[in-house]
Design an enzyme around this catalytic site. Structure first.
Site, PDB file in Angstrom:
ATOM      1  CB  THR A  30      -3.667  -3.255   6.779  1.00  0.00           C
ATOM      2  OG1 THR A  30      -4.081  -2.181   5.932  1.00  0.00           O
ATOM      3  CG2 THR A  30      -4.240  -3.023   8.172  1.00  0.00           C
ATOM      4  CG  ASN A  56      -1.412   6.765   1.212  1.00  0.00           C
ATOM      5  OD1 ASN A  56      -0.586   7.162   2.036  1.00  0.00           O
ATOM      6  ND2 ASN A  56      -2.708   6.830   1.429  1.00  0.00           N
ATOM      7  CB  SER A  79       0.453  -4.357  -0.348  1.00  0.00           C
ATOM      8  OG  SER A  79      -0.789  -4.792  -0.845  1.00  0.00           O
ATOM      9  CG  HIS A  99      -4.054  -4.772  -3.379  1.00  0.00           C
ATOM     10  ND1 HIS A  99      -4.832  -3.679  -3.659  1.00  0.00           N
ATOM     11  CD2 HIS A  99      -3.656  -4.623  -2.105  1.00  0.00           C
ATOM     12  CE1 HIS A  99      -4.909  -2.903  -2.581  1.00  0.00           C
ATOM     13  NE2 HIS A  99      -4.204  -3.463  -1.638  1.00  0.00           N
ATOM     14  CB  THR A 148      -3.054 -22.969   6.103  1.00  0.00           C
ATOM     15  OG1 THR A 148      -3.253 -23.907   7.163  1.00  0.00           O
ATOM     16  CG2 THR A 148      -2.702 -23.704   4.819  1.00  0.00           C
ATOM     17  CB  CYS A 193     -17.591  16.207   0.287  1.00  0.00           C
ATOM     18  SG  CYS A 193     -17.824  17.936   0.636  1.00  0.00           S
TER      19      CYS A 193
END
Lengths: 121, 380
Positions: free
Chosen positions: B72, B145, B193, B195, B231, B319
């Site tokens: 992001t 995705n 990314s 993860h 940092t 939903c």
């Protein structure tokens, strides 16, 4: 999002699923918010709901609220069932997540539509 | 109850080797990479090595990699960093792109959203026709995705190059699962990314081609070549780099494994359940993505039933979203909202096994059957 144990119970083991071929009243309501649909069938004798079934195309909350609404309505007079509110259904399930509150509208509205259908006959 | 994780597009477990590699950087090599003493130098060495590893995995130079907090942030940096002007993107981007575009529109930028076809493919010709004199950036994701469709990135990249416009791609889902070479594909900016590739959460990177003019979002101590003050998260970066090198090392075996399981799942579902459609492209898709549409049932109900059997998936159903809007990706494919309702995304991972897929194929027909039996839409 957390569903209460009662919601999960009614979702996993819904009561009163099915159709009543010679129903005295049938009500179908679609939820404009998300596209879910519930149909409620009732059998009425001496002004009382003696049998009730439902079918739902929808999420866990939609199924659980329809199941609970039919359970609450069974045995009630038509007036008593008409007086059942959306909140009554949600309360009986120990509440619904905020984003799912509209699902209880679907169940109560379909029940009310089935009663009105019966009364119109 | 055994639990089966089939939601790897959401996130992945950190590889144990990655965890082992990270551990010393919490308690021993804990220096600040900006410090001049030996503690700082050790951290700086780890940072430099990590940067080289991630650069190698993308066909880039080390000084073209900026570490961020994740996909992001990388997307935000790419879009906001380019500066004002006209942006061309697709209608099926991740919210990190779409909501950043919305923000930039409020600031006076113009954004064109090119459509996709029914399989989720962008037509490079549409991108080219959208170019105006004010266009400063084209941003089209590498792989989607939700449906896993892989875009013709090289073609879009060469169009951007011909017009002298920067080209960004969000490669968060494709990194480690399809080959990426920023040179061959004419990519100027690319988000990845950690993860999603069995690395830790909270770390990612933006590739910025040398010479591309990007303004930083974070101002402060001049870290990350002046592009991202803060940092550096050394344990995270070390873990991310290890995950990236494992992804490169295992690329062929992973691809074979994932493709086999995905094909087994799709064929098994189609064989045992009627009225199922595969969302997305039949061949140009990520090797681990099976997005299936089950007619007459609602996705959240299906998801919850699978969850009760220990199987974790995700859904595009309205939903399941806080906004009650159906998936913008599936809508962009031209699928009717009531059909989107029954879409389930299975995304497989390195650790999944054939016996897990067999178990899914055992329980799924019964669940779908049960939901269809109570659906007023079935059998109409």
């Amino acid at each position: 999002m957390d569903y209460s144990e009662k919601v999960m119970d009614h979702f996993a083991n819904p009561r009163n699923i099915g159709e009543i071929p010679d129903a005295d009243g049938v009500g179908t309501v679609g939820n404009p918010a998300c596209g879910d649909t519930t149909t409620v069938y009732i059998k009425v004798s001496d002004g009382r709901i003696t049998d009730i079934k439902f079918k739902t195309f929808g999420c866990a909350a939609a199924i659980a609220t329809a199941s609970m609404a039919t359970e609450l309505a069974l045995g009630k007079t038509l007036d008593e069932a008409l007086a059942m509110s959306r909140n009554d259904v949600a309360d009986a399930l120990d509440g619904l997540p905020d984003v799912k509150m509209h699902c209880s509208n679907l169940a109560a509205d379909a029940l009310h539509a089935a009663i009105e259908d019966c009364l119109a006959k | 109850m055994k639990r089966i994780y089939l939601d790897h597009a959401a996130t992945t477990a950190v590889d144990r080797e990655v965890v082992q590699t990270m551990m010393p950087y919490f308690t021993e090599t804990y220096g600040n990479a900006s410090s001049l003493h030996s503690f700082g130098r050790d951290a700086k060495n780890a940072l430099d090595a990590g940067r080289r590893t991630v650069a190698d995995a993308l066909g880039a130079q080390a000084n073209e990699i900026i570490f961020t907090s994740g996909g992001t942030e990388s997307d935000n940096l790419a879009l906001k960093g380019v500066g004002k002007g006209h942006i061309i993107t697709s209608s099926i981007e991740h919210p990190a792109i779409l909501n950043t575009c919305k923000y930039l529109t409020d600031l006076g930028c113009e954004v064109t959203y090119v459509p996709v076809d029914s399989e989720g493919m962008v037509d490079p010709g549409d991108v080219e026709s959208a170019i105006t004199d004010d266009t400063v950036l084209i941003s089209v994701m590498h792989a989607n995705n939700e449906i896993g469709t892989i875009q013709p990135i090289s073609e879009i990249g060469s169009i951007a190059k011909d017009h002298g416009i920067l080209f960004h791609t969000d490669a968060v889902q494709s990194f480690g699962k399809t080959e990426i070479d920023v040179q061959k594909m004419n990519i100027d900016l690319l988000s990845v990314s950690s993860h999603k590739i069995y690395g830790p959460k909270g770390v990612g990177a933006l590739y910025i081609r040398k010479g591309a003019k990007i303004k930083p979002l974070m101002h402060g101590g001049g870290h990350e070549l002046g592009m991202r003050a803060s940092t550096e998260n050394i344990p995270g970066i070390v873990g991310f780099a290890k995950a990236a090198s494992l992804a490169t090392e295992r690329f062929e075996s992973d691809t074979r494994h994932l493709t086999g399981l995905k094909d087994m799942l799709i064929a098994g579902v189609m064989d045992s359940i009627d009225d199922v459609i595969l969302n997305g492209h039949p061949t140009e898709r990520l090797p681990n993505n099976a997005n299936l549409r089950f007619a007459f049932v609602e996705g959240e109900s299906l998801l919850m039933h699978l969850d009760m059997k220990g199987i974790a998936v995700s859904t595009g159903s309205a939903c399941s979203s806080a906004s009650l809007d159906p998936s913008h990706v599936l809508l962009a494919l031209g699928i009717a909202p009531e059909d989107i309702h029954g879409s389930i995304r299975f995304t497989l991972g390195r650790g999944n096994t054939e016996s897990e897929i067999k178990y899914v194929l055992e329980v799924l027909p019964e669940i779908v059957g049960k939901l269809r039996a109570m659906s007023p839409l079935a059998g109409r």
